[in-house]
Design a protein around this motif. Structure first.
Motif, PDB file in Angstrom:
ATOM      1  N   SER A 151      34.082  26.855 -37.548  1.00  0.00           N
ATOM      2  CA  SER A 151      33.675  25.932 -38.732  1.00  0.00           C
ATOM      3  C   SER A 151      32.346  25.205 -39.245  1.00  0.00           C
ATOM      4  N   HIS A 152      32.117  25.509 -40.194  1.00  0.00           N
ATOM      5  CA  HIS A 152      30.688  24.945 -41.034  1.00  0.00           C
ATOM      6  C   HIS A 152      30.833  23.739 -41.858  1.00  0.00           C
ATOM      7  N   LEU A 153      29.613  23.219 -41.827  1.00  0.00           N
ATOM      8  CA  LEU A 153      29.746  21.805 -42.636  1.00  0.00           C
ATOM      9  C   LEU A 153      29.005  21.643 -43.266  1.00  0.00           C
ATOM     10  N   THR A 154      28.961  21.599 -44.623  1.00  0.00           N
ATOM     11  CA  THR A 154      27.038  21.524 -45.394  1.00  0.00           C
ATOM     12  C   THR A 154      27.137  20.171 -45.670  1.00  0.00           C
ATOM     13  N   ASP A 161      24.595  25.448 -34.532  1.00  0.00           N
ATOM     14  CA  ASP A 161      22.894  24.904 -34.715  1.00  0.00           C
ATOM     15  C   ASP A 161      23.008  24.005 -36.231  1.00  0.00           C
ATOM     16  N   PHE A 162      21.961  23.139 -36.162  1.00  0.00           N
ATOM     17  CA  PHE A 162      21.913  22.749 -37.591  1.00  0.00           C
ATOM     18  C   PHE A 162      21.150  23.153 -37.893  1.00  0.00           C
ATOM     19  N   LEU A 219      26.040  22.186 -40.398  1.00  0.00           N
ATOM     20  CA  LEU A 219      25.858  22.092 -39.310  1.00  0.00           C
ATOM     21  C   LEU A 219      27.290  23.230 -38.830  1.00  0.00           C
ATOM     22  N   ALA A 220      26.081  23.869 -38.578  1.00  0.00           N
ATOM     23  CA  ALA A 220      26.886  25.329 -38.563  1.00  0.00           C
ATOM     24  C   ALA A 220      27.478  26.051 -36.853  1.00  0.00           C
TER      25      ALA A 220
END
Length: 572
Positions: free
Chosen positions: A347-350, A380-381, A391-392
């Protein structure tokens, strides 16, 4: 009779490849500042001298020197940092700077408020975190930007690698940085040091490169010196379109200076991309204006030579011809907020970061929360070109823990805001920027709050409008590509611009000059309300302003004087 070179040119030649007297001046803590020559040279090492303008007058009355400090900019090619690097930057900000992290519009970290006695230690500890500050400023290629979007993971991987490869290839080769900041012993040799790409005089002015992955133009390719636009066929990046000659800076009252959008001049294969980047830099090195720094950016070289003339010279330097540009399309230049899941199960959160300032404040402990997340985050960031953070590659195992921390520190809903606020950018401006004429980072949130009242009344809360504010016309926040742009003219007064393209492909135009800050809401309210009731299906605010004549649709060139094509210019 040839023109006299600008003062920076002999300074660079005589600096012994950027050494100058920097080492001695940094060691002298009897003053908080450094000399004018060193102020210019230290930029190449990634730092700017600043002072707190909020207290400048008071200190002058007491016959004290200015409250000097240093801004340190950290190169982060493609904006990707590890969790450990985030933790180290967080710690350095607390121990050696003013306690905040600034995420820039060039996907870099900035530290503010670093006093002179902490400067060398700060840079050393940044390097210990496997990052550096060399060439983050100065007359060289700066941080190379790349699209951080995980939707096309294969394309992001290629874009990031290209950004890293170009960054490494165009990094200055002088050992000055390592000697001054990292205590590397100077090698004594009878052979003169070489700077194979830049030479003794480096570039006429700063140089900026981006890599974009359509349909996202989040890196604003039209605003930069050189850009690579990924051309995708199936699940493969087959090459890159090349854009040259963009730039945002201008000077109030000087019509010879202007923002300019880049020209798409051709296509190259992935294998040719780094070579193309080098040769564009070499053409600028050899043909850029070294007599007038206000006319020294690549945009003026392309404007003076013409896009075709520049392409011809570039092909000559390459030894082969670029292919014709290939079709592509941009649909937006903002960030995609919230959660996204990829095909790998991650998951990825922007998250939205107001003004790019990572700080704890009432109702949102973002700095502390991100620190705690970095302690457990295995991905990673990714710093975005719009001052936000992603938040990748969050693993399924750590997502519940991260979600709990987001809630605990009240940052889970950072992106639950109006589309206007989510599409905002502000430069730092006052109190530290010496060029600032008016507020930006400290003021734009208040302007947006006022405009949100109008937005809510008009039913436009979820309609994206790009809004950007800078404290001066140098363009750090790319204000001339905002559908609504504010550029500081004097304390409490702004030039107001309208009509840029939503995809970042068209400049805005001056609507009101030196307009009082307290009347901005009254100025824009009727236009916003008219937009809500009279817009066409799918019409963006900038296009509406042009169609309705709030700003002129025609001027002259590829700049403020250009003939604007209101079609989507990203379709080649």
């Amino acid at each position: 009779m040839s023109k006299k070179l600008s003062a920076n040119e002999p300074l660079k030649v005589n600096s012994n490849y950027l050494r100058g007297n920097l080492a001695n001046e940094i060691a002298d803590v009897s003053t908080g500042g450094i000399t004018e020559d060193s102020i210019q040279l230290i930029k190449f090492h990634g730092a700017y001298v600043q002072d707190d303008r909020d207290v400048r007058a008071g200190r002058r009355k007491k016959k004290l020197e200015k409250s000097y400090s240093f801004l340190i900019r950290v190169r982060v090619p493609g904006g990707v940092a590890t969790s450990d690097q985030w933790l180290q930057m967080d710690r350095i900000a607390d121990e050696l700077a003013n306690g905040t992290l600034k995420l820039t519009t060039r996907q870099a970290f900035q530290l503010h408020g670093v006093i002179k006695r902490n400067l060398k230690r700060s840079i050393q500890e940044i390097n210990q975190a496997a990052m550096d500050t060399i060439a983050a400023c100065g007359d060289v290629n700066r941080n190379v930007m790349a699209n951080p979007n995980p939707d096309l993971s294969f394309a992001h991987a290629d874009a990031l690698k290209l950004a890293e490869d170009i960054s490494a290839h165009l990094t200055p080769q002088t050992r000055a940085y390592h000697e001054i900041w990292l205590d590397e012993e100077k090698v004594i040799s009878s052979e003169e040091e070489q700077e194979p790409i830049y030479g003794k005089t480096y570039l006429p002015r700063k140089f900026k490169i981006t890599v974009a992955v359509p349909p996202s133009n989040d890196v604003d390719i039209y605003a930069h010196c050189l850009s690579f636009v990924a051309i995708i066929d199936g699940d493969k990046v087959v090459g890159y379109n090349i854009a040259v000659g963009g730039g945002m800076g201008m000077t109030h009252g000087q019509t010879a200076t202007f923002p300019r959008t880049a020209d798409i001049i051709g296509f190259c294969t992935p294998e040719q991309a780094v070579d193309v980047a080098e040769k564009v830099v070499l053409v600028q090195r050899d043909f850029g204006d070294r007599t007038d720094r206000k006319h020294s950016r690549l945009k003026y070289t392309v404007e003076d030579m013409g896009a075709d003339g520049f392409l011809a010279k570039l092909n000559e330097y390459l030894g082969y011809d670029l292919e014709p540009a290939r079709p592509f399309e941009f649909t937006h230049n903002g960030d995609r907020f919230g959660w996204v899941e990829d095909t790998n199960g991650n998951s990825h959160l922007t998250l939205f970061v107001q003004g790019g300032r990572v700080i704890d404040k009432p109702g949102s402990q973002m700095k502390t929360g991100l620190r705690e997340i970095a302690k457990i985050h295995k991905g990673d960031f990714r710093l975005t070109a719009n001052q936000n953070v992603m938040l990748a590659n969050i693993t399924p195992e750590t997502r519940p823990q991260i979600e709990a921390l987001l809630e605990k520190y009240q940052i889970s809903e950072s992106h639950v805001a109006s589309a206007l606020r989510l599409n905002s950018i502000a430069c730092v401006s006052l109190p530290t920027c010496g060029l600032a004429l008016a507020e930006a980072e400290r003021f734009l949130p208040d302007v947006i709050t006022e405009l949100e009242e109008v937005i809510e009344e008009a039913g436009l809360r979820h309609d994206a409008i790009t809004i950007r504010m800078t404290g001066c016309p140098n363009g750090c926040g790319r204000p001339f590509l905002g559908e609504i742009g504010f550029v500081g003219r004097a304390p409490g007064k702004y030039n107001v611009y309208l009509g840029a393209g939503f995809h970042g492909e068209r400049l805005n135009k001056l609507y009101r000059e030196s307009f009082p800050a307290e009347k901005i809401k009254d100025l824009l309210k009727p236009i916003i309300k008219q937009y809500a009731t009279e817009r066409e299906d799918g019409e963006h605010f900038g296009d509406f302003c042009v169609r309705k004549g709030f700003v002129a649709a025609t001027t002259a060139g590829n700049n403020f004087h250009a003939n604007i094509d209101t079609e989507n210019l990203s379709k080649v």
